[in-house]
Design a protein around this motif. Structure first.
Motif, PDB file in Angstrom:
ATOM      1  N   GLN A  89      32.344   2.136  57.661  1.00 15.13           N
ATOM      2  CA  GLN A  89      32.905   3.142  57.546  1.00 15.13           C
ATOM      3  C   GLN A  89      31.779   4.258  57.110  1.00 15.13           C
ATOM      4  O   GLN A  89      31.047   3.864  56.105  1.00 15.13           O
ATOM      5  CB  GLN A  89      33.995   3.270  56.571  1.00 15.13           C
ATOM      6  CG  GLN A  89      35.040   2.653  56.926  1.00 15.13           C
ATOM      7  CD  GLN A  89      36.121   2.242  55.911  1.00 15.13           C
ATOM      8  OE1 GLN A  89      35.678   1.931  54.823  1.00 15.13           O
ATOM      9  NE2 GLN A  89      37.397   2.544  56.251  1.00 15.13           N
ATOM     10  N   PRO A  90      31.260   5.382  57.885  1.00 20.45           N
ATOM     11  CA  PRO A  90      30.212   6.219  57.417  1.00 20.45           C
ATOM     12  C   PRO A  90      30.391   6.797  56.214  1.00 20.45           C
ATOM     13  O   PRO A  90      31.311   7.007  55.629  1.00 20.45           O
ATOM     14  CB  PRO A  90      30.367   7.235  58.624  1.00 20.45           C
ATOM     15  CG  PRO A  90      31.074   6.703  59.807  1.00 20.45           C
ATOM     16  CD  PRO A  90      31.990   5.769  58.901  1.00 20.45           C
ATOM     17  N   ASP A  91      29.044   7.074  55.486  1.00 24.78           N
ATOM     18  CA  ASP A  91      29.024   7.282  54.222  1.00 24.78           C
ATOM     19  C   ASP A  91      29.652   8.843  53.798  1.00 24.78           C
ATOM     20  O   ASP A  91      30.096   8.947  52.823  1.00 24.78           O
ATOM     21  CB  ASP A  91      27.587   7.472  53.881  1.00 24.78           C
ATOM     22  CG  ASP A  91      26.840   6.068  53.672  1.00 24.78           C
ATOM     23  OD1 ASP A  91      27.714   5.103  53.709  1.00 24.78           O
ATOM     24  OD2 ASP A  91      25.581   5.760  53.885  1.00 24.78           O
ATOM     25  N   ASN A  92      29.652   9.626  54.926  1.00 18.65           N
ATOM     26  CA  ASN A  92      30.271  10.867  54.786  1.00 18.65           C
ATOM     27  C   ASN A  92      31.730  11.021  54.801  1.00 18.65           C
ATOM     28  O   ASN A  92      32.204  12.135  54.971  1.00 18.65           O
ATOM     29  CB  ASN A  92      29.657  11.820  55.592  1.00 18.65           C
ATOM     30  CG  ASN A  92      29.539  11.568  57.224  1.00 18.65           C
ATOM     31  OD1 ASN A  92      29.879  10.640  57.516  1.00 18.65           O
ATOM     32  ND2 ASN A  92      29.764  12.663  57.998  1.00 18.65           N
ATOM     33  N   PHE A  93      32.409   9.898  55.330  1.00 14.97           N
ATOM     34  CA  PHE A  93      33.973   9.675  55.027  1.00 14.97           C
ATOM     35  C   PHE A  93      34.328   9.569  53.816  1.00 14.97           C
ATOM     36  O   PHE A  93      33.965   8.549  53.081  1.00 14.97           O
ATOM     37  CB  PHE A  93      34.163   8.600  56.264  1.00 14.97           C
ATOM     38  CG  PHE A  93      34.220   9.026  57.677  1.00 14.97           C
ATOM     39  CD1 PHE A  93      33.272  10.033  58.106  1.00 14.97           C
ATOM     40  CD2 PHE A  93      34.707   8.376  58.799  1.00 14.97           C
ATOM     41  CE1 PHE A  93      33.178  10.596  59.403  1.00 14.97           C
ATOM     42  CE2 PHE A  93      34.442   8.586  59.912  1.00 14.97           C
ATOM     43  CZ  PHE A  93      33.596   9.838  60.104  1.00 14.97           C
ATOM     44  N   ASN A  94      35.600  10.296  53.650  1.00 19.98           N
ATOM     45  CA  ASN A  94      36.316  10.074  52.358  1.00 19.98           C
ATOM     46  C   ASN A  94      37.800   9.697  52.888  1.00 19.98           C
ATOM     47  O   ASN A  94      38.094   9.592  54.095  1.00 19.98           O
ATOM     48  CB  ASN A  94      36.403  11.239  51.429  1.00 19.98           C
ATOM     49  CG  ASN A  94      34.973  11.630  51.279  1.00 19.98           C
ATOM     50  OD1 ASN A  94      34.329  11.081  50.858  1.00 19.98           O
ATOM     51  ND2 ASN A  94      34.556  13.054  51.637  1.00 19.98           N
ATOM     52  N   TYR A  95      38.589   9.064  51.698  1.00 20.35           N
ATOM     53  CA  TYR A  95      39.780   8.723  52.179  1.00 20.35           C
ATOM     54  C   TYR A  95      40.959   9.293  51.382  1.00 20.35           C
ATOM     55  O   TYR A  95      40.862   9.341  49.892  1.00 20.35           O
ATOM     56  CB  TYR A  95      39.963   6.899  52.029  1.00 20.35           C
ATOM     57  CG  TYR A  95      40.683   6.409  52.872  1.00 20.35           C
ATOM     58  CD1 TYR A  95      41.996   5.610  52.248  1.00 20.35           C
ATOM     59  CD2 TYR A  95      40.634   6.285  54.241  1.00 20.35           C
ATOM     60  CE1 TYR A  95      42.775   5.127  53.053  1.00 20.35           C
ATOM     61  CE2 TYR A  95      41.597   5.637  54.925  1.00 20.35           C
ATOM     62  CZ  TYR A  95      42.714   5.098  54.467  1.00 20.35           C
ATOM     63  OH  TYR A  95      43.360   4.219  55.261  1.00 20.35           O
TER      64      TYR A  95
END
Length: 664
Positions: A322-328
């Motif tokens: 999961q890319p570092d710039n993705f949030n959930y």
């Protein structure tokens, strides 16, 4: 030789033109009956890509537009589509784009077919989030329930056998992949040997019995880990009937989704995290539901409060893929995409192989992508090409009047969704003659208890529309045809030499003695106004510079009850107002009366069922350029927390007035 060269160029030009014509005029590729039965992986690739900038209206609930004409940089999007067709960005099967509620672009490649429901992979988790939001909207759960122990909703469990700490598992935790279960791979395999024990809530009982203790340390981000299944268990427990029927009746049927496959899990409940198939066009419907803040065709299907939470940045996903710039959020991803010097909040459902439903609220943009690519790097092109293609269009639109909105036809549409028309109450409205300022009343506040009526303006400054609160509600605004006076019932403001508005002044006698809600004025200075609670409309002319005493209109206008909110045309050719009559369509209807040659007023004409409904319509006015009719409509309660009915602003082509004007 020169003639031969020209001939070859002509042939090439013809071939190119024919290819483009075939691409635009032909129908999107469909799977045959035989292809629909075989495995996706056995489906043959399309012989050539299908790229369409004017999608076909399939009468499937999607509004249709044209890329370029209705938004977006056509060249940029088509070039990207051609690159996808040439496998420059991976193995993708479809890409569809909607902007401002219209499907502008549709393309299929490789195994993509317009009528084939493709596997959503983990994008299905977002559907589970929507389902929970529907249950909240209908009152089967509340937002407060998200923080309660998950087991409190499951009544068939034996808590005496639970592992320690089970009470720490809440819906909020599992929706963010932080349920904290610790089940080994060996345990999973052992469970599968006795599937009968996993039926219904037996799955939950088994997990909670055999998990290692649930601790704060164990409740960190762990993708999958039975979290989606636990959410579906709660849905099954709280909704009437079965979760399967609830999904079909309350979401799929309402959105017109019939071509799908939703498999059941080992528990017998619908799958919650995968094994769901949808067509690309139906994926667009889910994206439209998200960008419309949970509304579908005007009906609030999903709790807006829940959806705002679900699509926000709640936690940080920590899997190495999961890319570092993705949030959930709640089974949704969130990231910020920068274009130029501006960052755009982007939300998306994401499934392995390249299944995406991407929404960008600020651009009113939905992007659907499907694929079967192992590396799955298409988000790079979303950032580099797709958003910039619409940001450029967005900037130019902001220079246009009416807050950059696409003009309506003869069917009323909500005005400036998400900008003026929101989930909160709004009322009244007035444009300045240059159309660069729009004044209205809006409900403002974070909670129901805090909400107050505020006087608001949206102004075009440096080609950007900016909203600001002027003051608490001070009256319903009307701006004189020359733009010099803002009427506010019994009071008014004057435009100063600096372009600002003066302090509020009183109209004085006799007007201050009337409980005026709305006062409007013609270019000649004739006032037309209402009187709260009285249901009578009056006028006062300016004769040789002197203001006459107010007089009541005749029975043509003052018939029935609750006559209010008048609007007099600048040339005094007609008057609009709302009132209640036995012959009306609903609680309050909008009427019009045209001035006769002798100066009298004609019989009231109901604006008809395109404007008036079984609900209430009121506060009609026409834009300064005479092009559009605006009005307010009661749309009922849109959130469970609403104390009062919501009121939205609509607009429609003012030609509807001319159609009613009596022929001389």
């Amino acid at each position: 030789m020169k003639n031969m060269t020209r001939f070859l160029c002509l042939i090439i030009l013809l071939i190119t033109s024919i290819s483009f014509a075939q691409q635009s005029d032909s129908l999107a590729p469909e799977a045959t009956a035989a292809e629909a039965k075989i495995s996706f992986w056995d489906l043959p690739y399309l012989k050539e890509a299908f790229i369409d900038t004017t999608p076909t209206d399939k009468k499937d609930g999607l509004a249709i537009g044209e890329l370029g004409a209705n938004g977006g940089n056509k060249d940029m999007i088509v070039k990207l589509a051609e690159e996808i067709a040439d496998s420059m960005h991976g193995l993708y099967d479809s890409m569809l784009i909607t902007h401002k509620g219209m499907l502008l672009f549709e393309s299929y490649y490789r195994r993509g077919r317009v009528n084939l429901a493709s596997d959503q992979a983990s994008a299905a988790k977002a559907y589970t989030s929507f389902i929970l939001g529907r249950a909240i909207q209908l009152g089967y759960l509340t937002m407060a329930d998200l923080d309660k122990p998950l087991v409190s909703f499951l009544k068939d469990l034996d808590p005496t056998k639970f592992a320690d700490g089970v009470e720490k598992i809440t819906l909020h935790k599992v929706l963010t992949m932080r349920g904290g279960l610790r089940i080994s791979e060996e345990q999973r395999k052992e469970f599968e040997k006795n599937p009968s024990k996993l039926k219904g809530q037996g799955l939950v009982q088994t997990l909670l019995e055999h998990s290692a203790p649930i601790t704060s340390a164990s409740q960190n981000y762990s993708y999958g880990n039975f979290n989606p299944s636990l959410v579906m268990q709660v849905i099954e427990a709280v909704v009437p009937g079965t979760a399967q029927d609830f999904i079909k009746n309350e979401l799929l049927d309402k959105m017109g989704i019939t071509n799908y496959r939703w498999r059941t899990g080992v528990s017998g409940l619908p799958e919650a995290g995968w094994r769901v198939s949808m067509t690309s066009r139906d994926m667009v419907k889910w994206g439209t539901l998200a960008i419309n803040k949970g509304k579908w065709n005007g009906e609030q299907l999903i709790s807006a409060e829940f959806l705002a939470k679900a699509t926000s940045n709640i936690t940080k996903p920590t899997e190495d893929w999961q890319p570092d710039n993705f949030n959930y959020g709640y089974f949704f991803y969130q990231t910020n995409i920068t274009v130029g010097d501006k960052s755009y909040d982007t939300t998306f459902a994401w499934g392995g192989g390249g299944q995406y439903i991407i929404t960008v609220d600020e651009l009113d943009l939905v992007v659907v992508i499907t694929g079967h690519d192992r590396e799955d790097t298409i988000m790079t092109q979303v950032s580099k090409i797709i958003l910039p293609a619409f940001v450029k269009d967005h900037s130019s639109v902001l220079e246009s009047p009416y807050l950059g909105q696409k003009s309506p036809g003869l069917i009323p549409e909500p005005f400036a969704p998400g900008v003026v028309t929101t989930e909160e109450w709004q009322w009244s409205g007035a444009f300045t003659p240059d159309l660069k300022e729009f004044y209205f009343i809006r409900e403002v506040g974070e909670t129901e208890e805090d909400k107050k009526m505020k006087f608001v303006v949206i102004q075009n400054k440096n080609n950007k529309w900016q909203e600001s609160v002027i003051s608490p509600r001070v009256g319903e605004p009307f701006i004189s045809p020359d733009g010099k006076i803002m009427h506010l019932g019994t009071r008014y403001k004057e435009r100063t030499e600096t372009g600002d508005w003066s302090k509020i002044k009183s109209l004085g006698v006799p007007f201050k003695d009337f409980p005026i809600m709305l006062l409007t004025a013609s270019a000649k200075g004739t006032y037309v106004f209402d009187s709260m609670g009285e249901g009578i409309l009056r006028y006062s002319r300016l004769i040789e510079g002197e203001r006459e005493e107010p007089k009541q209109f005749g029975k043509e206008i003052n018939t029935g009850g609750s006559n209010a909110h008048p609007f007099i045309a600048p040339d005094e050719s007609y008057i609009l107002w709302d009132g209640r009559r036995d012959s009306g369509y609903g609680n309050a209807d909008i009427y019009i009366s045209f001035q006769q040659r002798d100066g009298s007023w004609g019989e009231a004409i109901n604006l008809g069922d395109k404007i008036n409904t079984e609900s209430s319509e009121a506060g009609a006015f026409v834009s300064p350029d005479g092009k559009y009719l605006f009005f307010n409509r009661n749309v009922g309660k849109t959130k469970p927390t609403d104390k009062y009915d919501d009121v939205d602003t609509f607009w429609v082509d003012a030609k509807i007035i001319e159609k009613l004007r009596p022929k001389s």
